[in-house]
Design an enzyme around this catalytic site. Structure first.
Site, short mmCIF file in Angstrom:
data_model
loop_
_atom_site.label_atom_id
_atom_site.label_comp_id
_atom_site.label_asym_id
_atom_site.label_seq_id
_atom_site.Cartn_x
_atom_site.Cartn_y
_atom_site.Cartn_z
N SER A 230 1.47 3.71 -1.60
CA SER A 230 0.28 4.17 -0.89
C SER A 230 -0.64 3.00 -0.60
CB SER A 230 -0.48 5.20 -1.73
OG SER A 230 -1.27 4.56 -2.73
N ASP A 231 -1.41 3.12 0.47
CA ASP A 231 -2.52 2.17 0.61
C ASP A 231 -3.50 2.46 -0.52
OD1 ASP A 231 -4.20 0.20 1.54
OD2 ASP A 231 -4.19 0.90 3.61
N TRP A 232 -4.36 1.50 -0.79
CA TRP A 232 -5.24 1.57 -1.96
C TRP A 232 -6.30 2.65 -1.73
CZ3 TRP A 232 -1.43 -1.36 -2.33
CH2 TRP A 232 -1.19 -2.19 -3.41
N GLY A 233 -6.07 3.82 -2.34
CA GLY A 233 -6.96 4.97 -2.14
C GLY A 233 -6.47 5.92 -1.08
#
Length: 724
Positions: A230-233
């Protein structure tokens, strides 16, 4: 994957889940008792980011994490040189491994849909073929070093405005032909071991939770077996993320056990809401990744960073990434001397002549071992026999933004409604006038004036889009005034996206480059003074004005707020992005896609097209050949570009399908050929959910830019092919 079954059987559910979410800002959890290490990651696309504390965004190293700053992906794309892309990847992979990383979060390959996207400088191009042809060797270069590449952001991350919530609405044909094409190349041909999801929404779901993207397309259609991060968040819901394909959840907060795929997932598995086999699949993919990059292997590569070889290659990439846009009066290259009896005086103006860019831009920031500014580079080239003076020329009024101390934006009142009018009237405007007056007073005393301006990382920055295409800080007025004051003006722009140039007819010598790495200022000086013959080509169109761009014409950016409280963006321009739109609709531009001049001249003649009789479209379908000659007196490089027009409604007039950069000594001739497979003639069929080559008459265009077409012909294809 069977080799890891026994290890899976030894692990507790808690240990498995520990491996699929962050245990630090840039690492996952390991299983120490079984000898399974954590995965260590780092940004970014232009080099390995500085070290942070495990649970705080606070730098944790004083002097041990300086690295080579590589040119931006836009600068790399301007080389049109896959061999340099391979070298770029080899440097990035070596330095990541040298810093002890397992995954480097690069490259970013999203299509440049609008010139306003603040993250465009991290991306390659408005074109998927140019992007894919460079991304593939870059990934291969990274992974030679026992480090995984992480292609990002999958998918449709084409604006930074409301990037965490915006929903992209797009038809399937446009999605596959334009926005997924480079990802397909990167993951299937480049074999990137990991891929990063995007923040935005698509088809009603966040991209990191999208069944259509991560399961239907990535796993089922493309048969991708690597790790999805995932992208961060980017994860918002436990069940959707776990079931729809994300293998590792990362974020920006230190509450690691509270991540959606941490304790909440553990509870859902225990309660029978999610089968444990879903977790097993993710862990097996992670263990497979670890095996491929030889983690825990005694002969794993050690990598290296800050080597002389890396520094020299960053110089070469920067040299080929510089684009000569105009040289109407043939004043470039400049000469350092007037004559033996008089010292030449050169005035260099503009903040970007001295601005250091490596430490800005968001996650692309780098703690560079060194950075050569243009002023320093020019002085290094000229030495002590030429007088070289710098003046600011324009007043930079947002230093705190450039340093990342506050939100990015322009302080001109027409650009930023929150601007303090008093500050504008009492500080900014008077200083702009003062700087310009001093500059114009000095101009008559100098033999050459070089203005070095453009953008910086208060506008080319992650998380924000630009408000317009104008040069900031009143630079248009400065350039126009300089052009009126002297004929001996050279303008250099450093920027990650196109800018408007209302002064273009006054300026006869113009150079463009994106953020060019640690040796960029020296590379620029070598081009200015003829030590290097420029060979860069624009990887994107430079429109005359923002109003001419397809997203403005189709009113398809920045989208509108709808039910649900988030922004929706309809990609109503469809395939008409960049040069595809401008050539199809015959819209004049400042500089076309693929444009770039040289200090020598070239000719292409004796074009010939051979159509091959084949049974499978993944083999050669046509070969175009010609004779290319350097007709000037300097060694140089030219890029032959081949475009195809597909006979189907909605297709652009022409789209890039192949290119080749050719090095030619003065007066040298070479036979140059480009080969196309069926893929170059295929369009996506929504009915058949695949790419199809249909019978019909296809147009071929060959030239040295999207406008400078030197040869046009057509070929007839009589059979229909379905691409596997």
């Amino acid at each position: 994957m069977e080799k890891f079954t026994s290890k899976i059987d030894e692990m507790t559910l808690k240990e498995k889940i520990k491996m699929i979410h962050a245990a630090g800002l840039f690492c996952t959890g390991g299983v120490e008792r079984l000898g399974i290490p954590e995965l260590r990651m780092s940004d970014g696309p232009s080099g390995v980011r500085q070290e942070f504390e495990n649970d705080k965004w606070i730098p944790s190293d004083i002097s041990g994490d300086f690295v080579s700053w590589l040119p931006s992906n836009t600068c790399l794309a301007s080389t049109w040189n896959p061999e340099l892309a391979l070298s770029f990847g080899q440097i990035l992979g070596s330095e990541a491994r040298g810093r002890g990383k397992d995954i480097i979060l690069a490259p970013g390959i999203n299509i440049k849909r609008t010139p306003l996207c603040g993250r465009n400088f991290e991306y390659f191009s408005e074109d998927p073929v140019l992007t894919g042809r460079l991304a593939v060797p870059l990934i291969q270069g990274i992974q030679e070093n026992d480090v995984a590449a992480c292609v990002k952001h999958f998918a449709l991350n084409n604006q930074e405005l409301d990037r965490m919530t915006v929903e992209a609405e797009i038809d399937d044909a446009t999605l596959h032909e334009l926005y997924l094409s480079a990802f397909l190349d990167a993951l299937t041909e480049g074999k990137s071991l990991t891929v990063m999801g995007a923040y935005n929404r698509y088809d009603g779901s966040f991209c990191c939770e999208s069944r259509k993207l991560l399961q239907d397309i990535l796993r089922n259609q493309w048969h991708y077996d690597g790790v999805a991060i995932s992208d961060w968040g980017g994860v918002h819901h436990t069940e959707e993320a776990a079931l729809h394909g994300v293998d590792i959840e990362m974020s920006v907060t230190p509450d690691f056990d509270d991540y959606k795929m941490a304790d909440p997932l553990h509870e859902k598995v225990k309660n029978g809401e999610i089968p444990e086999s879903v977790i097993d699949e993710k862990v097996i993919r992670i263990l497979t990744l670890m095996d491929k990059i030889h983690m825990n292997h005694p002969e794993r590569q050690t990598g290296s960073f800050n080597t002389h070889e890396h520094q020299q290659m960053t110089l070469q990439i920067a040299e080929e990434g510089i684009v000569l846009l105009k040289n109407e009066k043939k004043r470039l290259p400049l000469t350092p001397e007037l004559n033996a009896n008089k010292q030449k005086k050169i005035l260099i103006a503009g903040d970007n002549a001295v601005r250091l860019h490596s430490n800005g831009g968001g996650s692309a920031e780098i703690k560079a071992l060194y950075e050569i500014s243009p002023l320093l580079g020019v002085r290094m080239i000229l030495g002590g026999n030429t007088e070289c003076t710098w003046m600011p020329g324009y007043y930079v009024d947002n230093e705190s933004e450039i340093r990342g101390e506050q939100l990015a934006g322009n302080l001109d009142p027409e650009h930023n409604e929150s601007n303090d009018k008093k500050r504008w009237e009492e500080e900014i405007l008077p200083k702009r006038r003062q700087y310009l007056e001093k500059l114009l007073e000095a101009v008559p005393d100098y033999d050459e004036v070089i203005f070095i301006g453009g953008l910086n990382h208060s506008l080319d920055i992650e998380g924000f889009d630009r408000p317009d295409m104008k040069l900031p800080y009143g630079q248009d007025e400065v350039i126009s005034a300089l052009a009126d004051a002297t004929d001996n003006l050279t303008v250099v722009l450093i920027n990650g996206s196109p800018v408007e140039m209302p002064w273009i007819d006054k300026v006869h010598s113009l150079i463009q480059t994106s953020y060019y790495g640690m040796n960029g200022g020296y590379a620029l000086a070598k081009v200015l003074f003829g030590k290097v013959n420029p060979s860069g080509k624009l990887p994107e169109t430079y429109p005359i004005r923002l109003a001419d761009t397809p997203t403005e014409v189709y009113h398809s950016y920045p989208g509108e707020m709808k039910e649900g409280g988030h922004r929706h963006v309809t990609y109503s321009e469809k395939l008409m992005v960049g040069y595809r739109y401008y050539t199809s609709k015959e819209v004049p531009v400042l500089f076309p896609f693929g444009h770039g001049l040289s200090y020598t001249t070239f000719s292409c003649s004796n074009f010939h097209v051979a159509v091959h009789d084949i049974s499978q479209t993944n083999e050669s379908l046509i070969t175009l050949s010609c004779e290319m000659q350097n007709t000037g007196g300097r060694d140089g490089k030219e890029t032959l570009q081949l475009y195809v027009g597909i006979p189907k409604e909605g297709q652009p007039k022409m789209a890039l399908k192949a290119f080749k950069k050719v090095s030619l000594n003065a007066t040298e001739k070479k036979e140059v050929s480009l080969t196309l497979t069926g893929k170059a003639f295929a369009a996506y069929s929504t009915e058949k959910a695949c790419f199809v080559v249909r019978p019909g008459t296809y147009e071929l265009y060959a030239g040295t830019s999207a406008e400078n077409i030197l040869y046009h012909t057509s070929i007839d294809l009589s059979q229909e092919y379905i691409l596997s």
